[in-house]
Design a protein around this motif. Sequence first.
Motif, PDB file in Angstrom:
ATOM      1  N   GLU A  42      -1.243  27.831 -30.745  1.00 52.65           N
ATOM      2  CA  GLU A  42      -2.621  28.162 -31.147  1.00 52.65           C
ATOM      3  C   GLU A  42      -3.146  26.972 -31.948  1.00 52.65           C
ATOM      4  O   GLU A  42      -3.113  26.986 -33.168  1.00 52.65           O
ATOM      5  N   THR A  43      -3.569  25.922 -31.256  1.00 56.60           N
ATOM      6  CA  THR A  43      -3.893  24.665 -31.950  1.00 56.60           C
ATOM      7  C   THR A  43      -5.340  24.233 -31.743  1.00 56.60           C
ATOM      8  O   THR A  43      -5.693  23.085 -32.014  1.00 56.60           O
ATOM      9  N   GLY A  44      -6.190  25.123 -31.239  1.00 59.11           N
ATOM     10  CA  GLY A  44      -7.579  24.769 -30.964  1.00 59.11           C
ATOM     11  C   GLY A  44      -8.413  24.648 -32.228  1.00 59.11           C
ATOM     12  O   GLY A  44      -7.986  25.020 -33.322  1.00 59.11           O
ATOM     13  N   ASN A  45      -9.636  24.141 -32.040  1.00 61.31           N
ATOM     14  CA  ASN A  45     -10.561  23.999 -33.171  1.00 61.31           C
ATOM     15  C   ASN A  45     -11.603  25.097 -33.232  1.00 61.31           C
ATOM     16  O   ASN A  45     -12.444  25.114 -34.131  1.00 61.31           O
ATOM     17  N   THR A  46     -11.592  25.971 -32.245  1.00 59.73           N
ATOM     18  CA  THR A  46     -12.540  27.092 -32.237  1.00 59.73           C
ATOM     19  C   THR A  46     -11.799  28.359 -31.806  1.00 59.73           C
ATOM     20  O   THR A  46     -10.715  28.288 -31.204  1.00 59.73           O
ATOM     21  N   LEU A  47     -12.423  29.503 -32.084  1.00 55.14           N
ATOM     22  CA  LEU A  47     -11.830  30.774 -31.653  1.00 55.14           C
ATOM     23  C   LEU A  47     -11.709  30.811 -30.136  1.00 55.14           C
ATOM     24  O   LEU A  47     -10.703  31.269 -29.587  1.00 55.14           O
ATOM     25  N   LYS A  48     -12.736  30.286 -29.468  1.00 57.60           N
ATOM     26  CA  LYS A  48     -12.738  30.302 -27.999  1.00 57.60           C
ATOM     27  C   LYS A  48     -11.582  29.464 -27.446  1.00 57.60           C
ATOM     28  O   LYS A  48     -10.864  29.899 -26.539  1.00 57.60           O
ATOM     29  N   GLU A  49     -11.404  28.271 -28.023  1.00 53.31           N
ATOM     30  CA  GLU A  49     -10.294  27.409 -27.570  1.00 53.31           C
ATOM     31  C   GLU A  49      -8.950  28.097 -27.783  1.00 53.31           C
ATOM     32  O   GLU A  49      -8.071  28.060 -26.919  1.00 53.31           O
ATOM     33  N   ASN A  50      -8.779  28.718 -28.950  1.00 45.20           N
ATOM     34  CA  ASN A  50      -7.504  29.376 -29.249  1.00 45.20           C
ATOM     35  C   ASN A  50      -7.248  30.568 -28.331  1.00 45.20           C
ATOM     36  O   ASN A  50      -6.131  30.772 -27.856  1.00 45.20           O
ATOM     37  N   ALA A  51      -8.290  31.369 -28.130  1.00 41.45           N
ATOM     38  CA  ALA A  51      -8.134  32.545 -27.261  1.00 41.45           C
ATOM     39  C   ALA A  51      -7.726  32.092 -25.858  1.00 41.45           C
ATOM     40  O   ALA A  51      -6.815  32.654 -25.238  1.00 41.45           O
ATOM     41  N   LEU A  52      -8.393  31.034 -25.369  1.00 39.72           N
ATOM     42  CA  LEU A  52      -8.097  30.537 -24.028  1.00 39.72           C
ATOM     43  C   LEU A  52      -6.698  29.929 -23.960  1.00 39.72           C
ATOM     44  O   LEU A  52      -5.963  30.138 -22.983  1.00 39.72           O
ATOM     45  N   GLN A  53      -6.341  29.199 -25.021  1.00 39.86           N
ATOM     46  CA  GLN A  53      -5.002  28.584 -25.051  1.00 39.86           C
ATOM     47  C   GLN A  53      -3.913  29.661 -24.949  1.00 39.86           C
ATOM     48  O   GLN A  53      -2.945  29.531 -24.196  1.00 39.86           O
ATOM     49  N   LYS A  54      -4.086  30.748 -25.708  1.00 40.48           N
ATOM     50  CA  LYS A  54      -3.087  31.825 -25.697  1.00 40.48           C
ATOM     51  C   LYS A  54      -3.054  32.511 -24.323  1.00 40.48           C
ATOM     52  O   LYS A  54      -1.985  32.780 -23.772  1.00 40.48           O
ATOM     53  N   ALA A  55      -4.239  32.772 -23.779  1.00 40.94           N
ATOM     54  CA  ALA A  55      -4.299  33.450 -22.473  1.00 40.94           C
ATOM     55  C   ALA A  55      -3.699  32.568 -21.386  1.00 40.94           C
ATOM     56  O   ALA A  55      -2.921  33.042 -20.544  1.00 40.94           O
TER      57      ALA A  55
END
Length: 191
Positions: A42-55
């Motif tokens: 979970e290393t993104g800079n936004t909630l959207k990036e993190n959610a997508l990274q996890k998915a």
Amino acid sequence: MKTELIFATNNIHKIDEIKPLLPIGINIISLDQLLFFEDIPETGNTLKENALQKARFIYNKFERNCFADDTGLEIDALSGRPGVYSARYAGEHCSFVDNVNKVLEEMKYENNRKARFRTVIALIYNDIEYFFEGVVEGEILLDYAGVVGFGYDPIFKPVNQLYSFAEMPLVEKNKISHRSIAAQKLVDFLK
Ligand code: IMP
């Protein structure tokens, strides 16, 4: 038709909140059912990036339709912090209590207590990515109130409510919460 989705989270509270919101016919598979217990990056800079990274991580691993939720508490007086850093606000391996204490300390002398929870759900369905967002406005309390729920629930009181999220039964939180708003959009889409 029956739809099965993996919920890409190790957070049992999130699963408990989302499960009752799903209609018959949409089934959630949890990661422990798949015997997967590792941390998801979970290393993104936004909630959207993190959610997508996890998915994406779970989708690539199991090659099954899945979704993930990333949530942040945005406090106006703290310029939107902890926001995307909500999970590790007090440092690596910190607890919910460490995070809440840090927020209470930073907000000790602050009059502007406006804040919001924001959830972004990323869904990967048959190789296509979709996003659903939910926001609930509220305020940061001066101290802990309640013991239900998790995370920042004891210090967050939604607007027009008498109680913090941690003083509400789950069914009440689910009527108004950031996560339930995002989840409802997901359900509407799947229907
Ligand atoms: P995550 O990165 O989406 O897992 O969530 C970040 C952090 O926000 C979690 O560790 C919790 O402390 C907090 N959090 C997420 N959702 C909620 C909620 O519904 N209520 C209170 N705190 C939450």
